[in-house]
Write a protein that holds these residues in place. Structure first.
Motif, PDB file in Angstrom:
ATOM      1  N   CYS A  16       0.848  -1.192   0.000  1.00  0.00           N
ATOM      2  CA  CYS A  16       0.000   0.000   0.000  1.00  0.00           C
ATOM      3  C   CYS A  16       0.884   1.241   0.000  1.00  0.00           C
ATOM      4  CB  CYS A  16      -0.903  -0.023   1.231  1.00  0.00           C
ATOM      5  SG  CYS A  16      -1.886   1.470   1.423  1.00  0.00           S
ATOM      6  N   PRO A  17       0.620   2.221  -0.874  1.00  0.00           N
ATOM      7  CA  PRO A  17       1.434   3.437  -0.883  1.00  0.00           C
ATOM      8  C   PRO A  17       1.193   4.312   0.351  1.00  0.00           C
ATOM      9  CG  PRO A  17      -0.308   3.587  -2.510  1.00  0.00           C
ATOM     10  CD  PRO A  17      -0.361   2.206  -1.955  1.00  0.00           C
ATOM     11  N   GLY A  20       2.035   1.108   3.694  1.00  0.00           N
ATOM     12  CA  GLY A  20       3.113   0.158   3.462  1.00  0.00           C
ATOM     13  C   GLY A  20       2.745  -1.292   3.731  1.00  0.00           C
ATOM     14  N   SER A  21       1.508  -1.557   4.081  1.00  0.00           N
ATOM     15  CA  SER A  21       1.070  -2.917   4.384  1.00  0.00           C
ATOM     16  C   SER A  21       0.982  -3.757   3.111  1.00  0.00           C
ATOM     17  CB  SER A  21      -0.303  -2.863   5.057  1.00  0.00           C
ATOM     18  OG  SER A  21      -0.853  -4.148   5.168  1.00  0.00           O
ATOM     19  N   ASN A  22       1.243  -5.067   3.240  1.00  0.00           N
ATOM     20  CA  ASN A  22       1.049  -5.939   2.084  1.00  0.00           C
ATOM     21  C   ASN A  22      -0.221  -6.775   2.231  1.00  0.00           C
ATOM     22  OD1 ASN A  22       1.929  -7.667   4.067  1.00  0.00           O
ATOM     23  ND2 ASN A  22       3.327  -8.791   2.760  1.00  0.00           N
ATOM     24  N   TRP A  23      -1.090  -6.406   3.158  1.00  0.00           N
ATOM     25  CA  TRP A  23      -2.379  -7.065   3.342  1.00  0.00           C
ATOM     26  C   TRP A  23      -3.393  -6.371   2.433  1.00  0.00           C
ATOM     27  CZ3 TRP A  23      -6.203  -6.452   7.877  1.00  0.00           C
ATOM     28  CH2 TRP A  23      -7.176  -7.444   7.803  1.00  0.00           C
ATOM     29  N   CYS A  24      -3.281  -6.658   1.136  1.00  0.00           N
ATOM     30  CA  CYS A  24      -4.111  -6.017   0.125  1.00  0.00           C
ATOM     31  C   CYS A  24      -4.852  -7.082  -0.671  1.00  0.00           C
ATOM     32  CB  CYS A  24      -3.243  -5.198  -0.825  1.00  0.00           C
ATOM     33  SG  CYS A  24      -2.227  -3.972  -0.014  1.00  0.00           S
ATOM     34  N   LYS A  25      -5.981  -6.682  -1.226  1.00  0.00           N
ATOM     35  CA  LYS A  25      -6.736  -7.623  -2.050  1.00  0.00           C
ATOM     36  C   LYS A  25      -7.082  -6.964  -3.371  1.00  0.00           C
ATOM     37  CE  LYS A  25     -11.122  -6.430   0.112  1.00  0.00           C
ATOM     38  NZ  LYS A  25     -12.232  -6.933   0.906  1.00  0.00           N
ATOM     39  N   GLY A  42      -7.687   0.887   4.116  1.00  0.00           N
ATOM     40  CA  GLY A  42      -8.868   1.078   3.283  1.00  0.00           C
ATOM     41  C   GLY A  42      -8.634   1.848   1.999  1.00  0.00           C
ATOM     42  N   ARG A  43      -7.390   2.178   1.679  1.00  0.00           N
ATOM     43  CA  ARG A  43      -7.097   2.962   0.486  1.00  0.00           C
ATOM     44  C   ARG A  43      -7.169   2.094  -0.766  1.00  0.00           C
ATOM     45  NH1 ARG A  43      -2.442   7.295  -0.749  1.00  0.00           N
ATOM     46  NH2 ARG A  43      -2.672   7.273  -2.982  1.00  0.00           N
ATOM     47  N   HIS A  44      -7.660   2.697  -1.861  1.00  0.00           N
ATOM     48  CA  HIS A  44      -7.662   2.044  -3.164  1.00  0.00           C
ATOM     49  C   HIS A  44      -6.453   2.541  -3.938  1.00  0.00           C
ATOM     50  CE1 HIS A  44     -11.941   2.062  -2.002  1.00  0.00           C
ATOM     51  NE2 HIS A  44     -11.906   0.847  -2.499  1.00  0.00           N
ATOM     52  N   PHE A  45      -5.822   1.650  -4.689  1.00  0.00           N
ATOM     53  CA  PHE A  45      -4.660   2.067  -5.474  1.00  0.00           C
ATOM     54  C   PHE A  45      -4.455   1.109  -6.635  1.00  0.00           C
ATOM     55  CE2 PHE A  45      -3.183  -0.766  -2.177  1.00  0.00           C
ATOM     56  CZ  PHE A  45      -2.259  -1.578  -2.803  1.00  0.00           C
ATOM     57  N   TYR A  46      -3.612   1.533  -7.572  1.00  0.00           N
ATOM     58  CA  TYR A  46      -3.262   0.735  -8.734  1.00  0.00           C
ATOM     59  C   TYR A  46      -1.822   0.253  -8.596  1.00  0.00           C
ATOM     60  CZ  TYR A  46      -7.421   2.567 -10.977  1.00  0.00           C
ATOM     61  OH  TYR A  46      -8.715   2.887 -11.283  1.00  0.00           O
ATOM     62  N   GLU A  47      -1.567  -0.918  -9.125  1.00  0.00           N
ATOM     63  CA  GLU A  47      -0.214  -1.459  -9.091  1.00  0.00           C
ATOM     64  C   GLU A  47       0.692  -0.638 -10.015  1.00  0.00           C
ATOM     65  OE1 GLU A  47       2.094  -5.673  -9.959  1.00  0.00           O
ATOM     66  OE2 GLU A  47       0.030  -5.405 -10.609  1.00  0.00           O
ATOM     67  N   GLY A  48       1.817  -0.227  -9.510  1.00  0.00           N
ATOM     68  CA  GLY A  48       2.798   0.488 -10.313  1.00  0.00           C
ATOM     69  C   GLY A  48       2.522   1.968 -10.499  1.00  0.00           C
ATOM     70  N   LYS A  50       2.403   5.934  -9.611  1.00  0.00           N
ATOM     71  CA  LYS A  50       3.261   6.793  -8.797  1.00  0.00           C
ATOM     72  C   LYS A  50       2.373   7.776  -8.045  1.00  0.00           C
ATOM     73  CE  LYS A  50       7.242   6.391 -11.738  1.00  0.00           C
ATOM     74  NZ  LYS A  50       8.235   7.041 -12.547  1.00  0.00           N
ATOM     75  N   TYR A  51       2.546   7.832  -6.735  1.00  0.00           N
ATOM     76  CA  TYR A  51       1.775   8.735  -5.887  1.00  0.00           C
ATOM     77  C   TYR A  51       2.728   9.754  -5.292  1.00  0.00           C
ATOM     78  CZ  TYR A  51      -1.799   5.199  -6.386  1.00  0.00           C
ATOM     79  OH  TYR A  51      -2.713   4.331  -6.908  1.00  0.00           O
ATOM     80  N   TYR A  52       2.324  11.011  -5.346  1.00  0.00           N
ATOM     81  CA  TYR A  52       3.189  12.082  -4.876  1.00  0.00           C
ATOM     82  C   TYR A  52       2.736  12.559  -3.505  1.00  0.00           C
ATOM     83  CZ  TYR A  52       4.606  12.168  -9.723  1.00  0.00           C
ATOM     84  OH  TYR A  52       5.061  11.813 -10.953  1.00  0.00           O
ATOM     85  N   LYS A  53       3.696  12.785  -2.642  1.00  0.00           N
ATOM     86  CA  LYS A  53       3.406  13.391  -1.338  1.00  0.00           C
ATOM     87  C   LYS A  53       3.977  14.807  -1.388  1.00  0.00           C
ATOM     88  CE  LYS A  53       2.461   9.702   1.555  1.00  0.00           C
ATOM     89  NZ  LYS A  53       1.726   9.585   2.733  1.00  0.00           N
TER      90      LYS A  53
END
Length: 123
Positions: A16-17, A20-25, A42-48, A50-53
């Motif tokens: 998770c961006p 950092g958890s790898n408990w994703c589905k 609970g965040r939604h994201f796409y593999e690969g 890039k997310y900016y902070k």
């Protein structure tokens, strides 16, 4: 006693961006790209993707510009940020301030006593 249900499913190569958890589905596909949901935050994201902070300095500068009277679109143009990002920052701060001011008003309202109200009709 045995644990019931399925064991947790971990994606070893997906993190998770946000937390950092790898408990994703897996959470469906959009335009051919696999979408994931983090079970931790609970965040939604796409593999690969890039997310900016953005730094706190940039956020505070944008909020200061808004408080000085600049429009959201002008702030986005000047700081080279997406309009939605600036709008979200302003919305979140406004929500926080609204909640904070309501709490202050409740405390203040408990201390105010109205002794006398005078009404004069001049008709």
């Amino acid at each position: 006693m045995k644990k019931r249900g399925r064991p947790r499913k971990y994606q070893e190569n997906i993190n998770c961006p946000e937390c950092g958890s790898n408990w994703c589905k897996k959470f469906g596909k959009n335009t051919g790209r696999q979408r994931y949901k983090c079970n931790q935050c609970g965040r939604h994201f796409y593999e690969g993707a890039k997310y900016y902070k953005h730094s706190e300095k940039v956020k505070l500068l944008a909020l200061k510009m808004y408080s000085e009277g600049m429009s959201k679109s002008a702030i986005a143009r000047v700081l080279n940020l997406p309009y939605g990002t600036v709008a979200r920052w302003i919305y979140e701060v406004g929500k926080f301030l609204d909640k904070h001011l309501q709490e202050k008003w409740k405390k203040l309202a408990n201390r105010i006593d109205i002794d006398e109200i005078s009404y004069i009709d001049i008709s």
